[in-house]
Enzyme design. Sequence first.
Site, PDB file in Angstrom:
ATOM      1  N   ARG A  30    -102.178 114.735  20.388  1.00  0.00           N
ATOM      2  CA  ARG A  30    -101.856 113.522  21.134  1.00  0.00           C
ATOM      3  C   ARG A  30    -100.464 113.684  21.730  1.00  0.00           C
ATOM      4  O   ARG A  30     -99.496 113.962  21.013  1.00  0.00           O
ATOM      5  CB  ARG A  30    -101.881 112.274  20.231  1.00  0.00           C
ATOM      6  N   GLU A  31    -100.348 113.522  23.046  1.00  0.00           N
ATOM      7  CA  GLU A  31     -99.057 113.512  23.725  1.00  0.00           C
ATOM      8  C   GLU A  31     -98.628 112.052  23.806  1.00  0.00           C
ATOM      9  O   GLU A  31     -99.355 111.226  24.354  1.00  0.00           O
ATOM     10  CB  GLU A  31     -99.182 114.113  25.118  1.00  0.00           C
ATOM     11  N   ARG A  67     -88.304 101.804  43.677  1.00  0.00           N
ATOM     12  CA  ARG A  67     -88.769 102.471  42.464  1.00  0.00           C
ATOM     13  C   ARG A  67     -89.115 103.917  42.789  1.00  0.00           C
ATOM     14  O   ARG A  67     -90.102 104.192  43.470  1.00  0.00           O
ATOM     15  CB  ARG A  67     -89.969 101.740  41.866  1.00  0.00           C
ATOM     16  N   ALA A 118     -86.211  92.489  34.462  1.00  0.00           N
ATOM     17  CA  ALA A 118     -86.681  93.162  33.258  1.00  0.00           C
ATOM     18  C   ALA A 118     -85.712  94.263  32.872  1.00  0.00           C
ATOM     19  O   ALA A 118     -84.903  94.692  33.693  1.00  0.00           O
ATOM     20  CB  ALA A 118     -88.068  93.745  33.487  1.00  0.00           C
ATOM     21  N   GLU A 136     -80.498  90.704  30.542  1.00  0.00           N
ATOM     22  CA  GLU A 136     -81.106  91.225  31.766  1.00  0.00           C
ATOM     23  C   GLU A 136     -81.168  90.175  32.877  1.00  0.00           C
ATOM     24  O   GLU A 136     -80.916  90.485  34.033  1.00  0.00           O
ATOM     25  CB  GLU A 136     -82.506  91.785  31.480  1.00  0.00           C
ATOM     26  N   GLU A 158     -79.091  91.048  36.303  1.00  0.00           N
ATOM     27  CA  GLU A 158     -79.827  91.335  37.531  1.00  0.00           C
ATOM     28  C   GLU A 158     -79.805  90.204  38.560  1.00  0.00           C
ATOM     29  O   GLU A 158     -79.982  90.458  39.740  1.00  0.00           O
ATOM     30  CB  GLU A 158     -81.281  91.697  37.202  1.00  0.00           C
ATOM     31  N   SER A 214     -99.263 100.893  28.190  1.00  0.00           N
ATOM     32  CA  SER A 214    -100.246 101.986  28.334  1.00  0.00           C
ATOM     33  C   SER A 214    -100.540 102.586  26.971  1.00  0.00           C
ATOM     34  O   SER A 214    -100.094 103.696  26.660  1.00  0.00           O
ATOM     35  CB  SER A 214     -99.706 103.070  29.274  1.00  0.00           C
ATOM     36  N   PRO A 215    -101.294 101.877  26.121  1.00  0.00           N
ATOM     37  CA  PRO A 215    -101.472 102.312  24.730  1.00  0.00           C
ATOM     38  C   PRO A 215    -102.205 103.636  24.551  1.00  0.00           C
ATOM     39  O   PRO A 215    -102.209 104.176  23.444  1.00  0.00           O
ATOM     40  CB  PRO A 215    -102.246 101.154  24.097  1.00  0.00           C
ATOM     41  N   GLU A 239     -94.730 101.777  24.398  1.00  0.00           N
ATOM     42  CA  GLU A 239     -93.900 100.735  25.001  1.00  0.00           C
ATOM     43  C   GLU A 239     -94.555  99.361  24.877  1.00  0.00           C
ATOM     44  O   GLU A 239     -95.720  99.183  25.198  1.00  0.00           O
ATOM     45  CB  GLU A 239     -93.652 101.018  26.485  1.00  0.00           C
ATOM     46  N   GLU A 259     -74.495 100.569  37.368  1.00  0.00           N
ATOM     47  CA  GLU A 259     -73.914 101.315  38.485  1.00  0.00           C
ATOM     48  C   GLU A 259     -74.960 101.993  39.375  1.00  0.00           C
ATOM     49  O   GLU A 259     -74.701 102.242  40.545  1.00  0.00           O
ATOM     50  CB  GLU A 259     -72.889 102.329  37.994  1.00  0.00           C
ATOM     51  N   GLU A 285     -78.015 100.652  39.967  1.00  0.00           N
ATOM     52  CA  GLU A 285     -79.020  99.617  40.221  1.00  0.00           C
ATOM     53  C   GLU A 285     -78.676  98.887  41.522  1.00  0.00           C
ATOM     54  O   GLU A 285     -77.584  98.347  41.667  1.00  0.00           O
ATOM     55  CB  GLU A 285     -79.013  98.642  39.037  1.00  0.00           C
TER      56      GLU A 285
END
Length: 182
Positions: free
Chosen positions: A37-38, A64, A76, A92, A96, A113-114, A119, A138, A140
């Site tokens: 598993r990766e 992005r 976020a 945040e 932002e 993304s399980p 995450e 800096e 962003e």
Amino acid sequence: MNKFSEKTIKRETIFEGKIIDLSVHDVELPNGEMSKREIVNHPGAVAVIAVTDKDEVILVEQFRKPLEKTIAEIPAGKLEKGENPLQCAKRELEEETGLVAGKWTKLTSFYTSPGFANEIIYIYLAEQLSDGQLNLDEDEFVECFKATLEEAEKLIEKEIIHDAKTIYAIQYLNLLKYRCKK
């Protein structure tokens, strides 16, 4: 061990970065067979659906690099080591957007993304907004704007809002508003 569990026999860290780490696990499957598993290891993140007193959502437009395009998102950011998700959400939002909120509500959380990553994103509703201190990282570069939920849905259709956390949060907020009308 439940009937679907996989037992990690060996774990090797392949990459350690600023945002993610990548490891490869040798696992024993429920049927006794072996596999690899990766896994992308991520410290977690928060997303803030900030709503003005006029029922507008605060969005952040930014480029992005993985997508090679600019999209609009809710504010976020990544959890720092040992940081409480609510404290991260407050940080945040102010960093932002330059806004602070007088009222905070945890809405939900979800795994992004399980199949390959651990995450988790915690989504907070921020209300009673007032001016705070803008403090971008800096590297962003963002521009904030407001949209009604109806306008946000059109931005989703046009793929200007094109990320899962923002779409999920907007739909979740729509569901809450629908339930309140009943």
